[in-house]
Motif scaffolding. Structure first.
Motif, PDB file in Angstrom:
ATOM      1  N   UNK A   1       1.000  -1.105  -0.024  1.00 23.45           N
ATOM      2  CA  UNK A   1      -0.047  -0.015  -0.110  1.00 23.45           C
ATOM      3  C   UNK A   1       0.956   1.435   0.011  1.00 23.45           C
ATOM      4  N   UNK A   2       0.215   2.286  -0.380  1.00 24.68           N
ATOM      5  CA  UNK A   2       1.076   3.386  -0.428  1.00 24.68           C
ATOM      6  C   UNK A   2       1.875   3.758   1.042  1.00 24.68           C
ATOM      7  N   UNK A   3       1.007   3.627   2.167  1.00 26.61           N
ATOM      8  CA  UNK A   3       1.666   3.587   3.438  1.00 26.61           C
ATOM      9  C   UNK A   3       2.677   2.849   3.683  1.00 26.61           C
ATOM     10  N   UNK A   4       2.607   1.718   3.231  1.00 23.58           N
ATOM     11  CA  UNK A   4       4.038   0.601   3.432  1.00 23.58           C
ATOM     12  C   UNK A   4       5.101   1.109   2.614  1.00 23.58           C
ATOM     13  N   UNK A   5       5.005   1.868   1.358  1.00 26.66           N
ATOM     14  CA  UNK A   5       6.084   2.084   0.493  1.00 26.66           C
ATOM     15  C   UNK A   5       6.888   3.410   1.297  1.00 26.66           C
ATOM     16  N   UNK A   6       5.963   4.034   1.932  1.00 29.42           N
ATOM     17  CA  UNK A   6       6.649   5.135   2.857  1.00 29.42           C
ATOM     18  C   UNK A   6       6.687   5.100   4.421  1.00 29.42           C
TER      19      UNK A   6
ATOM     20  N   UNK B   1       5.585   7.277   7.697  1.00 30.68           N
ATOM     21  CA  UNK B   1       4.832   8.494   7.195  1.00 30.68           C
ATOM     22  C   UNK B   1       3.392   8.174   7.606  1.00 30.68           C
ATOM     23  N   UNK B   2       2.840   9.340   8.636  1.00 32.55           N
ATOM     24  CA  UNK B   2       1.467   8.984   9.052  1.00 32.55           C
ATOM     25  C   UNK B   2       0.533   9.814   8.061  1.00 32.55           C
ATOM     26  N   UNK B   3       1.058  11.083   7.604  1.00 30.52           N
ATOM     27  CA  UNK B   3       0.286  11.824   6.622  1.00 30.52           C
ATOM     28  C   UNK B   3       1.018  12.134   5.576  1.00 30.52           C
ATOM     29  N   UNK B   4       0.128  11.647   4.464  1.00 30.19           N
ATOM     30  CA  UNK B   4       0.873  11.813   3.044  1.00 30.19           C
ATOM     31  C   UNK B   4       0.329  12.799   2.133  1.00 30.19           C
TER      32      UNK B   4
ATOM     33  N   UNK C   1      -0.848  14.968  -1.282  1.00 29.56           N
ATOM     34  CA  UNK C   1      -1.355  14.516  -2.343  1.00 29.56           C
ATOM     35  C   UNK C   1       0.041  13.991  -3.397  1.00 29.56           C
ATOM     36  N   UNK C   2       0.905  15.173  -3.635  1.00 31.20           N
ATOM     37  CA  UNK C   2       2.073  14.698  -4.450  1.00 31.20           C
ATOM     38  C   UNK C   2       2.767  13.487  -4.044  1.00 31.20           C
ATOM     39  N   UNK C   3       2.926  13.124  -2.666  1.00 33.46           N
ATOM     40  CA  UNK C   3       3.657  11.902  -2.462  1.00 33.46           C
ATOM     41  C   UNK C   3       2.866  10.634  -2.887  1.00 33.46           C
ATOM     42  N   UNK C   4       1.260  10.871  -2.613  1.00 32.51           N
ATOM     43  CA  UNK C   4       0.481   9.890  -2.764  1.00 32.51           C
ATOM     44  C   UNK C   4       0.626   9.622  -4.626  1.00 32.51           C
ATOM     45  N   UNK C   5       0.470  10.683  -5.216  1.00 33.51           N
ATOM     46  CA  UNK C   5       0.630  10.400  -6.506  1.00 33.51           C
ATOM     47  C   UNK C   5       1.756   9.891  -7.043  1.00 33.51           C
ATOM     48  N   UNK C   6       3.161  10.093  -6.483  1.00 37.98           N
ATOM     49  CA  UNK C   6       4.391   9.724  -6.743  1.00 37.98           C
ATOM     50  C   UNK C   6       4.416   8.263  -6.577  1.00 37.98           C
ATOM     51  N   UNK C   7       3.801   7.690  -5.446  1.00 34.11           N
ATOM     52  CA  UNK C   7       3.727   6.250  -5.167  1.00 34.11           C
ATOM     53  C   UNK C   7       2.790   5.717  -5.988  1.00 34.11           C
ATOM     54  N   UNK C   8       1.839   6.339  -6.458  1.00 33.15           N
ATOM     55  CA  UNK C   8       0.659   5.712  -7.281  1.00 33.15           C
ATOM     56  C   UNK C   8       1.444   5.517  -8.683  1.00 33.15           C
ATOM     57  N   UNK C   9       2.206   6.349  -9.147  1.00 38.53           N
ATOM     58  CA  UNK C   9       2.957   6.158 -10.511  1.00 38.53           C
ATOM     59  C   UNK C   9       3.930   5.086 -10.450  1.00 38.53           C
ATOM     60  N   UNK C  10       4.619   4.916  -9.350  1.00 32.34           N
ATOM     61  CA  UNK C  10       5.439   3.625  -8.876  1.00 32.34           C
ATOM     62  C   UNK C  10       4.703   2.237  -9.134  1.00 32.34           C
TER      63      UNK C  10
END
Length: 72
Positions: free
Chosen positions: A43-48, A51-54, A56-65
């Motif tokens: 999940x995005x949380x597991x990739x970072x 990180x407790x609060x993510x 939107x740009x961090x989320x989109x970067x993980x989504x692209x990964x």
């Protein structure tokens, strides 16, 4: 495990039915396959870690990964 999803938008349900039919699967099998695929990825949380609060740009970067992983 049995799941019951309530209040799913009709358009989403129809799109899922179309995707299942295109794959030659029942809706149940198609959704089982999709949920298995989702659960097998981090999940995005597991990739970072930590990180407790993510943002939107961090989320989109993980989504692209993840899209890159899915494409491979």
């Amino acid at each position: 495990m049995d799941l019951n999803i309530k209040d799913l938008d009709n358009d989403v349900g129809e799109r899922l039915r179309q995707q299942a039919a295109a794959a030659g699967l029942s809706m149940q099998q198609y959704l089982r396959n999709q949920l298995t695929r989702i659960a097998s990825r981090p999940s995005p949380a597991e990739l970072e870690p930590g990180a407790h609060t993510m943002s939107r740009s961090d989320f989109e970067a993980i989504r692209a990964k993840l899209r890159g992983i899915d494409a491979a």
